[in-house]
Motif scaffolding. Sequence first.
Motif, PDB file in Angstrom:
ATOM      1  N   LEU A 274       0.986  -0.899  -0.369  1.00  0.00           N
ATOM      2  CA  LEU A 274       0.175  -0.042   0.033  1.00  0.00           C
ATOM      3  C   LEU A 274       0.600   1.206   0.270  1.00  0.00           C
ATOM      4  O   LEU A 274       1.841   1.628   1.109  1.00  0.00           O
ATOM      5  N   GLY A 275       1.020   1.667  -1.149  1.00  0.00           N
ATOM      6  CA  GLY A 275       1.873   2.886  -1.421  1.00  0.00           C
ATOM      7  C   GLY A 275       0.806   4.042  -0.738  1.00  0.00           C
ATOM      8  O   GLY A 275      -0.233   3.787  -1.164  1.00  0.00           O
ATOM      9  N   GLY A 276       1.593   4.985  -0.437  1.00  0.00           N
ATOM     10  CA  GLY A 276       0.624   6.364  -0.458  1.00  0.00           C
ATOM     11  C   GLY A 276       1.568   7.227  -0.217  1.00  0.00           C
ATOM     12  O   GLY A 276       2.926   7.299  -0.034  1.00  0.00           O
ATOM     13  N   SER A 277       1.465   8.601   0.062  1.00  0.00           N
ATOM     14  CA  SER A 277       2.029  10.101   1.000  1.00  0.00           C
ATOM     15  C   SER A 277       2.050   9.852   2.193  1.00  0.00           C
ATOM     16  O   SER A 277       2.954  10.274   2.921  1.00  0.00           O
TER      17      SER A 277
ATOM     18  N   ALA B  76      -9.062   5.089   7.651  1.00  0.00           N
ATOM     19  CA  ALA B  76      -8.545   4.322   6.090  1.00  0.00           C
ATOM     20  C   ALA B  76      -8.031   3.382   6.018  1.00  0.00           C
ATOM     21  O   ALA B  76      -8.002   2.368   5.407  1.00  0.00           O
ATOM     22  N   HIS B  77      -6.409   4.498   5.618  1.00  0.00           N
ATOM     23  CA  HIS B  77      -4.895   3.473   5.179  1.00  0.00           C
ATOM     24  C   HIS B  77      -4.946   2.340   6.116  1.00  0.00           C
ATOM     25  O   HIS B  77      -5.233   1.256   4.940  1.00  0.00           O
ATOM     26  N   ILE B  78      -5.565   2.179   7.169  1.00  0.00           N
ATOM     27  CA  ILE B  78      -5.333   0.982   8.501  1.00  0.00           C
ATOM     28  C   ILE B  78      -6.208  -0.275   7.510  1.00  0.00           C
ATOM     29  O   ILE B  78      -6.130  -1.532   7.480  1.00  0.00           O
TER      30      ILE B  78
ATOM     31  N   GLN C  38       3.401  14.013  -8.696  1.00  0.00           N
ATOM     32  CA  GLN C  38       1.640  14.241  -9.121  1.00  0.00           C
ATOM     33  C   GLN C  38       1.401  15.321  -8.311  1.00  0.00           C
ATOM     34  O   GLN C  38       0.130  15.570  -8.510  1.00  0.00           O
ATOM     35  N   ARG C  39       1.561  15.259  -7.032  1.00  0.00           N
ATOM     36  CA  ARG C  39       1.361  16.221  -6.319  1.00  0.00           C
ATOM     37  C   ARG C  39       1.771  17.291  -5.914  1.00  0.00           C
ATOM     38  O   ARG C  39       2.759  17.635  -6.023  1.00  0.00           O
ATOM     39  N   GLU C  40       1.017  18.419  -4.681  1.00  0.00           N
ATOM     40  CA  GLU C  40       1.767  19.714  -4.483  1.00  0.00           C
ATOM     41  C   GLU C  40       2.581  18.832  -3.933  1.00  0.00           C
ATOM     42  O   GLU C  40       2.681  17.728  -3.037  1.00  0.00           O
TER      43      GLU C  40
ATOM     44  N   ASP D 182      -9.700   6.037  -6.092  1.00  0.00           N
ATOM     45  CA  ASP D 182      -8.986   7.611  -7.156  1.00  0.00           C
ATOM     46  C   ASP D 182      -8.209   7.648  -8.259  1.00  0.00           C
ATOM     47  O   ASP D 182      -8.064   7.334  -8.913  1.00  0.00           O
ATOM     48  N   GLN D 183      -6.747   6.171  -7.323  1.00  0.00           N
ATOM     49  CA  GLN D 183      -5.995   6.188  -8.195  1.00  0.00           C
ATOM     50  C   GLN D 183      -6.114   5.226  -8.347  1.00  0.00           C
ATOM     51  O   GLN D 183      -5.055   5.023 -10.329  1.00  0.00           O
ATOM     52  N   LEU D 184      -6.558   4.888  -8.798  1.00  0.00           N
ATOM     53  CA  LEU D 184      -7.199   3.743  -9.680  1.00  0.00           C
ATOM     54  C   LEU D 184      -7.608   4.452 -11.386  1.00  0.00           C
ATOM     55  O   LEU D 184      -6.922   4.120 -12.747  1.00  0.00           O
TER      56      LEU D 184
ATOM     57  N   ALA E  15      -9.596  -0.361  -3.839  1.00  0.00           N
ATOM     58  CA  ALA E  15     -10.948  -0.393  -3.319  1.00  0.00           C
ATOM     59  C   ALA E  15     -11.969   0.768  -3.216  1.00  0.00           C
ATOM     60  O   ALA E  15     -10.864   1.778  -4.047  1.00  0.00           O
ATOM     61  N   ARG E  16     -13.263   0.606  -3.436  1.00  0.00           N
ATOM     62  CA  ARG E  16     -14.046   1.795  -3.550  1.00  0.00           C
ATOM     63  C   ARG E  16     -14.249   2.839  -2.096  1.00  0.00           C
ATOM     64  O   ARG E  16     -12.954   2.925  -0.888  1.00  0.00           O
ATOM     65  N   ARG E  17     -14.050   4.457  -3.057  1.00  0.00           N
ATOM     66  CA  ARG E  17     -14.235   4.986  -2.379  1.00  0.00           C
ATOM     67  C   ARG E  17     -14.954   7.110  -2.361  1.00  0.00           C
ATOM     68  O   ARG E  17     -15.296   6.686  -3.402  1.00  0.00           O
ATOM     69  N   PRO E  18     -15.666   7.499  -1.588  1.00  0.00           N
ATOM     70  CA  PRO E  18     -16.622   8.119  -1.821  1.00  0.00           C
ATOM     71  C   PRO E  18     -16.154   9.191  -2.381  1.00  0.00           C
ATOM     72  O   PRO E  18     -15.128   9.557  -2.543  1.00  0.00           O
TER      73      PRO E  18
ATOM     74  N   PRO F 234     -13.841  -6.230  -0.624  1.00  0.00           N
ATOM     75  CA  PRO F 234     -14.496  -5.833  -0.079  1.00  0.00           C
ATOM     76  C   PRO F 234     -14.406  -4.990   1.163  1.00  0.00           C
ATOM     77  O   PRO F 234     -12.964  -5.107   1.999  1.00  0.00           O
ATOM     78  N   PHE F 235     -14.812  -3.464   0.776  1.00  0.00           N
ATOM     79  CA  PHE F 235     -14.072  -2.206   1.764  1.00  0.00           C
ATOM     80  C   PHE F 235     -15.266  -1.330   2.261  1.00  0.00           C
ATOM     81  O   PHE F 235     -16.268  -0.821   0.673  1.00  0.00           O
ATOM     82  N   GLU F 236     -15.823  -1.505   2.893  1.00  0.00           N
ATOM     83  CA  GLU F 236     -17.026  -0.074   3.206  1.00  0.00           C
ATOM     84  C   GLU F 236     -16.299   0.981   2.978  1.00  0.00           C
ATOM     85  O   GLU F 236     -15.388   1.646   4.030  1.00  0.00           O
TER      86      GLU F 236
HETATM   87  N1  LIG Z   1     -10.842   6.817   2.459  1.00  0.00           N
HETATM   88  C1  LIG Z   1     -10.396   5.906   1.487  1.00  0.00           C
HETATM   89  N2  LIG Z   1     -10.098   4.866   0.882  1.00  0.00           N
HETATM   90  C2  LIG Z   1     -10.533   4.217   0.177  1.00  0.00           C
HETATM   91  N3  LIG Z   1      -8.675   4.694  -0.627  1.00  0.00           N
HETATM   92  C3  LIG Z   1      -7.677   5.327   0.084  1.00  0.00           C
HETATM   93  C4  LIG Z   1      -9.169   5.866   1.111  1.00  0.00           C
HETATM   94  N4  LIG Z   1      -7.665   7.111   1.189  1.00  0.00           N
HETATM   95  C5  LIG Z   1      -6.719   6.402   1.131  1.00  0.00           C
HETATM   96  N5  LIG Z   1      -6.821   6.017   0.169  1.00  0.00           N
HETATM   97  C6  LIG Z   1      -5.810   5.245  -0.627  1.00  0.00           C
HETATM   98  O1  LIG Z   1      -4.680   4.449   0.041  1.00  0.00           O
HETATM   99  C7  LIG Z   1      -3.631   5.307  -1.539  1.00  0.00           C
HETATM  100  C8  LIG Z   1      -2.486   6.048  -0.103  1.00  0.00           C
HETATM  101  O2  LIG Z   1      -3.205   7.802   0.377  1.00  0.00           O
HETATM  102  P1  LIG Z   1      -2.914   8.988   0.325  1.00  0.00           P
HETATM  103  O3  LIG Z   1      -2.182   9.020   1.244  1.00  0.00           O
HETATM  104  O4  LIG Z   1      -2.699   9.591  -1.250  1.00  0.00           O
HETATM  105  O5  LIG Z   1      -3.809   9.698   1.198  1.00  0.00           O
HETATM  106  P2  LIG Z   1      -5.315  10.260   1.160  1.00  0.00           P
HETATM  107  O6  LIG Z   1      -6.148  10.580   1.799  1.00  0.00           O
HETATM  108  O7  LIG Z   1      -5.694  10.346  -0.766  1.00  0.00           O
HETATM  109  O8  LIG Z   1      -4.292  11.870   0.915  1.00  0.00           O
HETATM  110  P3  LIG Z   1      -4.359  13.373   0.262  1.00  0.00           P
HETATM  111  O9  LIG Z   1      -5.985  13.426   0.558  1.00  0.00           O
HETATM  112  O10 LIG Z   1      -3.384  13.713   0.845  1.00  0.00           O
HETATM  113  O11 LIG Z   1      -4.726  13.341  -1.130  1.00  0.00           O
HETATM  114  C9  LIG Z   1      -4.241   5.667  -2.091  1.00  0.00           C
HETATM  115  O12 LIG Z   1      -4.820   4.332  -2.895  1.00  0.00           O
HETATM  116  C10 LIG Z   1      -5.308   5.812  -1.651  1.00  0.00           C
HETATM  117  O13 LIG Z   1      -6.460   5.497  -2.739  1.00  0.00           O
END
Ligand SMILES: Nc1ncnc2c1ncn2[C@@H]1O[C@H](COP(=O)(O)OP(=O)(O)OP(=O)(O)O)[C@@H](O)[C@H]1O
Length: 198
Positions: A8-11, A18-20, A45-47, A105-107, A128-131, A156-158
Motif C-alpha cells: 500500500l503506497g501512499g503519501s 482508512a489507510h489502516i 503528481q502532487r503539490e 481515485d488512484q485507479l 477499494a471503493r472510495r466516497p 470488500p471494503f465499506e
Molecule cells: N478513504 C479511503 N478509501 C479508500 N482508499 C483510500 C482512502 N484513503 C486513501 N486511500 C488510498 O490509499 C492510498 C494512499 O493514499 P494517500 O496517502 O494519498 O491518502 P489520501 O487520503 O488520498 O491523501 P490526500 O487527501 O492527501 O490525497 C491511495 O491508493 C488512496 O487511493
Amino acid sequence: MAVKIGLLGGSFDPVHCAHIALALAARRSLGMDRVQLIPAANPWQREPLATSAHHRLAMLNIAVRGHEGLEINPLEITRGGKTYTADTLSQLPPGPDYTWILGADQLGNFCSWHRWEAIAATVTLAVARRPGTELAVPAALRQRLEALNRRLVELPFEPMDISATAIRRRLALGLPTDGMLDVAVAQYIKENHLYQGP
Ligand SMILES: Nc1ncnc2c1ncn2[C@@H]1O[C@H](COP(=O)(O)OP(=O)(O)OP(=O)(O)O)[C@@H](O)[C@H]1O
Ligand SMILES: O=C(O)c1ccc[n+]([C@@H]2O[C@H](COP(=O)([O-])O)[C@@H](O)[C@H]2O)c1
C-alpha cells in the motif's frame, strides 16, 4: 506456495484510519502474509508534501503498532528522488506474489503513472471503493489486463469518508478529527505542532 505480500503506497500525510482499515481488509480478504505500507519520498503528481519523511514515517510506525501483519517498507524514502512505483517494484526481492492496493481515485489515474504497463504486468491490482469516486477501470488498463490475462480484484471494503486532505484542513482550522486518526497519531501531531499552518 509463494508468500503473498500486499503493498500500500501512499503519501501518508498523515496516515489515517482508512489507510489502516484498507491494509487490514486487503490482508484478510486476500489471505496475505503481510501488507507493507510504503511512504512515498516525492509523489511527483502532487503539490509538495506538508510534512517531512521523518514525521510521516514516525506516524506510520505508531499507526501499525499492534496490527499483526502490517509493516512499513521505507525503500522509497531511502531511494529518494521522484517516486515512481515501477522503480519500487523493481527493487523488491523476487519470489513473493505481490499485490498493489489502491483506492478508486488512484485507479482512475493509473494510466498516468510512469511505466504503468510494466506495473500492471508485475503485480495484481486490488482496488477499494472510495466516497466521491466512481470505481471505473480505465479502458487502456482493462485492455492491458486482458492481454496479460491478469485480473483486477475489487476489495470488500465499506467506503470510508476519510482523506488526508480533509484531515490537514481540519487540523489547520483547529477542528476535531475524531475517528479519522489513530489517537496516538493525533497525539504525535499535536506534540510536534504539525499541520498548523494554512
Ligand atoms: N478513504 C479511503 N478509501 C479508500 N482508499 C483510500 C482512502 N484513503 C486513501 N486511500 C488510498 O490509499 C492510498 C494512499 O493514499 P494517500 O496517502 O494519498 O491518502 P489520501 O487520503 O488520498 O491523501 P490526500 O487527501 O492527501 O490525497 C491511495 O491508493 C488512496 O487511493
Ligand atoms: O509511479 C507513478 O508514476 C505514480 C503516480 C501517482 C501515484 N503513484 C503512487 O500511488 C500511491 C498513492 O499516491 P497518492 O498521491 O494518492 O498518495 C503512492 O505510492 C504513489 O507513489 C505512483
